[in-house]
Design a protein around this motif. Structure first.
Motif, PDB file in Angstrom:
ATOM      1  N   MET A  66       0.824  -1.206   0.000  1.00 28.04           N
ATOM      2  CA  MET A  66       0.000   0.000   0.000  1.00 28.04           C
ATOM      3  C   MET A  66       0.863   1.264   0.000  1.00 28.04           C
ATOM      4  O   MET A  66       0.526   2.260  -0.644  1.00 28.04           O
ATOM      5  N   THR A  67       1.980   1.212   0.707  1.00 29.47           N
ATOM      6  CA  THR A  67       2.854   2.384   0.793  1.00 29.47           C
ATOM      7  C   THR A  67       3.636   2.605  -0.486  1.00 29.47           C
ATOM      8  O   THR A  67       3.710   3.724  -1.010  1.00 29.47           O
ATOM      9  N   ARG A  68       4.207   1.524  -1.030  1.00 29.26           N
ATOM     10  CA  ARG A  68       5.106   1.657  -2.172  1.00 29.26           C
ATOM     11  C   ARG A  68       4.412   1.450  -3.506  1.00 29.26           C
ATOM     12  O   ARG A  68       4.967   1.784  -4.551  1.00 29.26           O
ATOM     13  N   GLY A  69       3.217   0.878  -3.464  1.00 22.85           N
ATOM     14  CA  GLY A  69       2.540   0.572  -4.720  1.00 22.85           C
ATOM     15  C   GLY A  69       1.427   1.512  -5.101  1.00 22.85           C
ATOM     16  O   GLY A  69       0.825   1.355  -6.162  1.00 22.85           O
ATOM     17  N   MET A  70       1.137   2.487  -4.243  1.00 24.57           N
ATOM     18  CA  MET A  70       0.018   3.380  -4.507  1.00 24.57           C
ATOM     19  C   MET A  70       0.507   4.821  -4.716  1.00 24.57           C
ATOM     20  O   MET A  70       1.495   5.244  -4.129  1.00 24.57           O
ATOM     21  N   ALA A  71      -0.202   5.543  -5.569  1.00 30.45           N
ATOM     22  CA  ALA A  71       0.111   6.953  -5.848  1.00 30.45           C
ATOM     23  C   ALA A  71      -1.206   7.707  -6.005  1.00 30.45           C
ATOM     24  O   ALA A  71      -1.606   8.052  -7.116  1.00 30.45           O
ATOM     25  N   PRO A  72      -1.911   7.955  -4.901  1.00 29.11           N
ATOM     26  CA  PRO A  72      -3.255   8.550  -4.980  1.00 29.11           C
ATOM     27  C   PRO A  72      -3.287   9.941  -5.583  1.00 29.11           C
ATOM     28  O   PRO A  72      -4.327  10.378  -6.074  1.00 29.11           O
ATOM     29  N   ASP A  73      -2.137  10.626  -5.597  1.00 23.89           N
ATOM     30  CA  ASP A  73      -2.111  11.986  -6.146  1.00 23.89           C
ATOM     31  C   ASP A  73      -1.728  12.020  -7.622  1.00 23.89           C
ATOM     32  O   ASP A  73      -1.588  13.102  -8.205  1.00 23.89           O
ATOM     33  N   ARG A  74      -1.555  10.830  -8.223  1.00 23.53           N
ATOM     34  CA  ARG A  74      -1.168  10.775  -9.634  1.00 23.53           C
ATOM     35  C   ARG A  74      -1.943   9.656 -10.321  1.00 23.53           C
ATOM     36  O   ARG A  74      -1.482   8.517 -10.371  1.00 23.53           O
ATOM     37  N   PRO A  75      -3.113   9.955 -10.873  1.00 25.53           N
ATOM     38  CA  PRO A  75      -3.934   8.909 -11.495  1.00 25.53           C
ATOM     39  C   PRO A  75      -3.160   8.125 -12.547  1.00 25.53           C
ATOM     40  O   PRO A  75      -2.437   8.696 -13.369  1.00 25.53           O
ATOM     41  N   LEU A  76      -3.322   6.822 -12.506  1.00 27.59           N
ATOM     42  CA  LEU A  76      -2.548   5.948 -13.382  1.00 27.59           C
ATOM     43  C   LEU A  76      -2.715   6.302 -14.854  1.00 27.59           C
ATOM     44  O   LEU A  76      -1.735   6.489 -15.584  1.00 27.59           O
ATOM     45  N   LEU A  77      -3.952   6.399 -15.323  1.00 28.74           N
ATOM     46  CA  LEU A  77      -4.183   6.594 -16.751  1.00 28.74           C
ATOM     47  C   LEU A  77      -3.725   7.965 -17.233  1.00 28.74           C
ATOM     48  O   LEU A  77      -3.473   8.139 -18.430  1.00 28.74           O
ATOM     49  N   ALA A  78      -3.588   8.921 -16.309  1.00 30.21           N
ATOM     50  CA  ALA A  78      -3.116  10.250 -16.704  1.00 30.21           C
ATOM     51  C   ALA A  78      -1.671  10.230 -17.169  1.00 30.21           C
ATOM     52  O   ALA A  78      -1.205  11.174 -17.813  1.00 30.21           O
ATOM     53  N   ARG A  79      -0.955   9.157 -16.872  1.00 33.67           N
ATOM     54  CA  ARG A  79       0.440   9.030 -17.295  1.00 33.67           C
ATOM     55  C   ARG A  79       0.558   8.656 -18.775  1.00 33.67           C
ATOM     56  O   ARG A  79       1.646   8.741 -19.342  1.00 33.67           O
ATOM     57  N   PHE A  80      -0.550   8.217 -19.379  1.00 30.83           N
ATOM     58  CA  PHE A  80      -0.483   7.641 -20.721  1.00 30.83           C
ATOM     59  C   PHE A  80      -1.427   8.372 -21.668  1.00 30.83           C
ATOM     60  O   PHE A  80      -2.365   9.044 -21.244  1.00 30.83           O
ATOM     61  N   ALA A  81      -1.166   8.201 -22.938  1.00 32.74           N
ATOM     62  CA  ALA A  81      -2.014   8.828 -23.956  1.00 32.74           C
ATOM     63  C   ALA A  81      -2.071   7.925 -25.182  1.00 32.74           C
ATOM     64  O   ALA A  81      -1.291   6.974 -25.324  1.00 32.74           O
ATOM     65  N   GLY A  82      -3.012   8.219 -26.049  1.00 33.46           N
ATOM     66  CA  GLY A  82      -3.100   7.556 -27.351  1.00 33.46           C
ATOM     67  C   GLY A  82      -3.247   6.053 -27.264  1.00 33.46           C
ATOM     68  O   GLY A  82      -4.002   5.514 -26.444  1.00 33.46           O
ATOM     69  N   GLU A  83      -2.500   5.347 -28.113  1.00 33.60           N
ATOM     70  CA  GLU A  83      -2.619   3.892 -28.212  1.00 33.60           C
ATOM     71  C   GLU A  83      -2.239   3.202 -26.912  1.00 33.60           C
ATOM     72  O   GLU A  83      -2.870   2.212 -26.525  1.00 33.60           O
ATOM     73  N   ASP A  84      -1.212   3.713 -26.232  1.00 33.08           N
ATOM     74  CA  ASP A  84      -0.794   3.086 -24.970  1.00 33.08           C
ATOM     75  C   ASP A  84      -1.926   3.125 -23.950  1.00 33.08           C
ATOM     76  O   ASP A  84      -2.219   2.121 -23.297  1.00 33.08           O
ATOM     77  N   ARG A  85      -2.561   4.275 -23.815  1.00 31.96           N
ATOM     78  CA  ARG A  85      -3.663   4.387 -22.853  1.00 31.96           C
ATOM     79  C   ARG A  85      -4.815   3.466 -23.236  1.00 31.96           C
ATOM     80  O   ARG A  85      -5.410   2.813 -22.373  1.00 31.96           O
ATOM     81  N   ALA A  86      -5.113   3.386 -24.516  1.00 30.04           N
ATOM     82  CA  ALA A  86      -6.214   2.537 -24.969  1.00 30.04           C
ATOM     83  C   ALA A  86      -5.935   1.067 -24.655  1.00 30.04           C
ATOM     84  O   ALA A  86      -6.825   0.325 -24.223  1.00 30.04           O
ATOM     85  N   MET A  87      -4.695   0.621 -24.859  1.00 35.74           N
ATOM     86  CA  MET A  87      -4.347  -0.769 -24.564  1.00 35.74           C
ATOM     87  C   MET A  87      -4.487  -1.063 -23.074  1.00 35.74           C
ATOM     88  O   MET A  87      -4.971  -2.124 -22.670  1.00 35.74           O
ATOM     89  N   ILE A  88      -4.038  -0.110 -22.247  1.00 30.98           N
ATOM     90  CA  ILE A  88      -4.121  -0.313 -20.805  1.00 30.98           C
ATOM     91  C   ILE A  88      -5.576  -0.350 -20.355  1.00 30.98           C
ATOM     92  O   ILE A  88      -5.971  -1.191 -19.535  1.00 30.98           O
ATOM     93  N   GLU A  89      -6.399   0.538 -20.895  1.00 26.78           N
ATOM     94  CA  GLU A  89      -7.821   0.534 -20.538  1.00 26.78           C
ATOM     95  C   GLU A  89      -8.474  -0.785 -20.928  1.00 26.78           C
ATOM     96  O   GLU A  89      -9.305  -1.327 -20.174  1.00 26.78           O
TER      97      GLU A  89
END
Length: 202
Positions: A66-89
């Motif tokens: 929970m301490t090292r694996g979470m980043a509540p102030d930085r949404p995961l999908l906001a790190r990605f765009a375009g095709e990469d984001r679509a694949m992750i979704e």
């Protein structure tokens, strides 16, 4: 299978006792020995489905994730765009877990979570893993057990990766999910036969 996902699977993959093999055929996994005049060391590789199989369920390890694996102030999908984001979704949707659960994860944890849910869907049960059976036999025989690394160290290996590497790991995992689903039965079969060359090729 791409190397990022292959590396994650070697840490995470459960090795069921004949989940995808003929139950009538005994497993013959590979076993190596290294020796000098006064010591013999046996090397037995298993496919595992847990970070720190001896410790993953302890409150300390859960708290560390929970301490090292979470980043509540930085949404995961906001790190990605375009095709990469679509694949992750798409991969998150296929996992069957709520998408919101991933949004607060660091990329490394999201990657391993996706791989773990895929393996569970394939019927790979960590409770039936070979490492569990070996631990039980060792305990029954009164043999001491020591690890080369702790659960905290294993988590740290992933959590300490640079952001760019974690993000690439998640993109690679999402991209290779369908290939991994197809290859996992072959990996388990190769392990059961002790076919190290085939495992290396996969």
């Amino acid at each position: 299978m791409k190397r990022f996902l292959a590396a994650a699977l070697l840490v995470l993959v459960g090795a069921p006792q004949a989940a995808h093999a003929d139950a009538a055929a005994p497993a013959r996994p590979a076993l190596w020995s290294v020796s000098d005049p006064d010591t013999t060391i046996y090397l037995f590789g298993t496919l595992r489905s847990e970070i720190a199989s001896l410790e993953a369920e302890t409150p300390a390890i859960q708290a560390l994730v929970m301490t090292r694996g979470m980043a509540p102030d930085r949404p995961l999908l906001a790190r990605f765009a375009g095709e990469d984001r679509a694949m992750i979704e798409t991969a998150i949707s296929a996992s069957g877990l709520p998408g919101e659960a991933f949004q607060t994860m660091q990329p490394w944890l999201a990657s391993l979570t996706l791989a773990t849910t895929m393996l569970a869907a394939l019927g790979l049960d960590p409770a039936e893993g070979v490492d569990k059976a070996l631990q039980e036999r060792a305990a029954a025989a009164g043999k001491a057990k020591e690890g080369f690394e702790t659960g905290a160290e294993q988590i740290g290996f992933f959590a300490d990766l640079p952001d760019a590497v974690q993000e690439a790991m998640l993109v690679s995992t999402a991209r290779d999910m369908s290939e991994a689903r197809d290859e996992m039965p072959s990996m388990v079969e190769a392990w059961t036969r002790g076919d190290a060359d085939r495992l290396g090729a996969l």
